[in-house]
Design a protein around this motif. Structure first.
Motif, short mmCIF file in Angstrom:
data_model
loop_
_atom_site.label_atom_id
_atom_site.label_comp_id
_atom_site.label_asym_id
_atom_site.label_seq_id
_atom_site.Cartn_x
_atom_site.Cartn_y
_atom_site.Cartn_z
N GLY A 91 -4.55 11.92 0.65
CA GLY A 91 -4.75 10.42 0.36
C GLY A 91 -5.65 10.23 -0.54
N LEU B 227 5.63 8.09 -7.26
CA LEU B 227 4.80 6.83 -7.38
C LEU B 227 4.96 6.10 -8.49
CD1 LEU B 227 1.91 8.25 -5.07
CD2 LEU B 227 3.81 7.00 -4.39
N ILE C 48 -4.46 11.11 -4.09
CA ILE C 48 -3.30 10.22 -4.57
C ILE C 48 -4.13 9.09 -5.24
CG2 ILE C 48 -1.66 8.57 -3.89
CD1 ILE C 48 -0.53 10.60 -2.11
N HIS C 49 -5.15 8.46 -4.65
CA HIS C 49 -5.96 7.28 -4.95
C HIS C 49 -6.77 7.54 -6.36
CE1 HIS C 49 -8.40 3.69 -4.93
NE2 HIS C 49 -9.57 4.59 -4.76
N GLU D 158 -3.95 1.70 -3.95
CA GLU D 158 -4.62 1.41 -2.58
C GLU D 158 -3.81 2.23 -1.35
OE1 GLU D 158 -6.14 -1.88 0.69
OE2 GLU D 158 -4.67 -2.68 -1.04
N THR D 159 -4.44 3.34 -1.17
CA THR D 159 -3.99 4.42 -0.16
C THR D 159 -4.45 4.37 1.18
OG1 THR D 159 -3.36 5.77 -2.30
CG2 THR D 159 -3.00 7.04 -0.04
N ARG D 160 -3.69 4.68 2.05
CA ARG D 160 -4.03 4.56 3.42
C ARG D 160 -3.59 5.96 4.23
NH1 ARG D 160 -7.02 1.51 1.74
NH2 ARG D 160 -7.70 -0.52 2.50
N HIS E 151 5.37 -0.57 -2.26
CA HIS E 151 4.83 0.27 -1.49
C HIS E 151 5.46 1.50 -1.14
CE1 HIS E 151 8.24 -1.41 0.68
NE2 HIS E 151 8.30 -0.23 1.54
N ARG F 72 0.71 -1.18 0.00
CA ARG F 72 -0.11 0.12 0.01
C ARG F 72 0.75 1.39 0.15
NH1 ARG F 72 -3.86 -2.00 5.04
NH2 ARG F 72 -5.14 -3.02 3.76
N THR F 73 0.20 2.63 -0.32
CA THR F 73 0.88 3.81 -0.26
C THR F 73 0.23 4.24 1.24
OG1 THR F 73 1.00 4.15 -2.69
CG2 THR F 73 1.08 5.99 -1.28
N TYR F 74 1.22 4.83 1.94
CA TYR F 74 0.53 5.22 3.09
C TYR F 74 1.13 6.86 3.17
CZ TYR F 74 -1.08 1.56 6.11
OH TYR F 74 -1.91 0.55 6.44
N VAL F 75 0.03 7.73 3.46
CA VAL F 75 0.32 9.22 3.78
C VAL F 75 0.15 9.39 5.10
CG1 VAL F 75 -0.70 11.60 3.67
CG2 VAL F 75 -1.00 9.72 1.65
#
Length: 319
Positions: A231, A205, A234-235, A241-243, A215, A162-165
């Motif tokens: 977030g 990204l 970005i999505h 998939e961004t959290r 990730h 996942r991508t996390y902010v």
């Protein structure tokens, strides 16, 4: 000078207790009486003041928060509120005041100095946004809290691809985000001191995905905006998939690091030295590991700046 006061104001920061301890014991060492003022300027106006002894600050150097408590006070910003505070200082015979806090706290100290009560400001804030000092009390502890959190989030980001902010505190300053992002190898670091280039974030990204990276970590300073809104952007732009994690007030708590304990002890003791030397309207700080003091009004006038070399390095390493 025979009697001084000490208060903490604004947001709490790890190491404030160590600074209080240093003020009290340094003052008593020089045969001064010390009075603690609870709840900042609000407590000053209300006369919430008590005499402190050596034992009053025993076993607190390792504790986060502040034993004097803190509060924000709009009333003290008014001439009437300041007059109430001065009445209490006169009532208790307090001849000098040490204020531990951020820029808002320093503004109150400056007003009191203008009215004839010598004040010294000690920079205590996790934001590291006070001019005239390389570091403020609490910054190092908060930074390590952020780093520990990002380390754990990276494990989850890796597991779920996942991508996390991660939104961190700092108010209008980006130091926490910059230092934490560099220390944790974030792909992008977004700070208020630099214009948000959303397209560059997306390009990073996409380049990462093209070379097999599954990730990403993006560190966002709260002064830039909402982590949740970022977030979502970005999505929408990538379908990744961004959290989002907002670390919040966990960054203010916890036992201070050795660095913060030592810094707070040095700055608190130095503030007492300045009062004994007859100085007023000054702030203490540390620059190149040397104790310094500056005119409090000049400090308040200066705009916070980031370390340009660090920011450049973070860009170079996050390709």
């Amino acid at each position: 000078m025979k009697r001084i006061g000490v208060l903490t104001s604004g947001g709490d920061a790890p190491g404030m207790n160590a600074a209080i301890r240093a003020v009290v014991r340094k003052a008593i060492f020089h045969d001064l009486e010390v009075y603690g003022i609870k709840y900042g300027y609000q407590g000053l106006m209300e006369g919430n003041i008590f005499k402190m002894e050596v034992g009053s600050v025993g076993d607190i150097i390792h504790r986060g928060g502040t034993i004097l408590y803190s509060a924000r006070s709009d009333e003290f910003k008014t001439p009437e509120g300041q007059a109430r505070g001065i009445q209490q200082l006169e009532k208790f015979g307090i001849e000098g005041l040490i204020v531990i806090g951020g820029d808002g706290s320093f503004r109150g100290a400056q007003k009191l100095t203008e009215r004839g009560y010598p004040c010294i400001g000690v920079p205590g804030t996790i934001d590291n946004d006070i001019a005239g000092t390389d570091f403020t009390i609490g910054f190092d502890t908060a930074l390590n809290t952020v780093i520990e959190a990002i380390d754990k989030i990276r494990d989850t980001a890796t597991s779920h691809e996942r991508t996390y902010v991660i939104e961190v505190m700092g108010r209008d300053a980006g130091d926490l985000a910059l230092w934490a992002g560099l220390a944790d190898g974030a792909e992008s670091i977004l700070i208020p001191e630099r214009k948000d280039d959303f397209s560059e974030v997306i390009q990073k990204l996409q380049r990462g995905r093209e070379r097999g990276k599954k990730h990403s970590i993006i560190v966002l300073a709260e002064g830039v905006g909402s982590g949740f809104k970022y977030g979502e952007r970005i999505h929408q732009a990538t379908s990744l998939e961004t959290r989002v994690t907002v670390l919040g007030h966990i960054q203010r708590g916890g036992s201070p690091t050795a660095s913060d304990r030592v810094l707070a002890s040095r700055l608190g003791a130095y503030a007492v030295d300045l009062l004994l030397a007859g100085k007023a309207g000054r702030t203490v700080g540390i620059q190149n590991n040397h104790l310094v003091d500056h005119d409090i009004l000049e400090v308040l006038k200066k705009q916070h700046t980031i370390n340009e070399d660090m920011y450049k390095l973070s860009q170079e390493l996050s390709i």
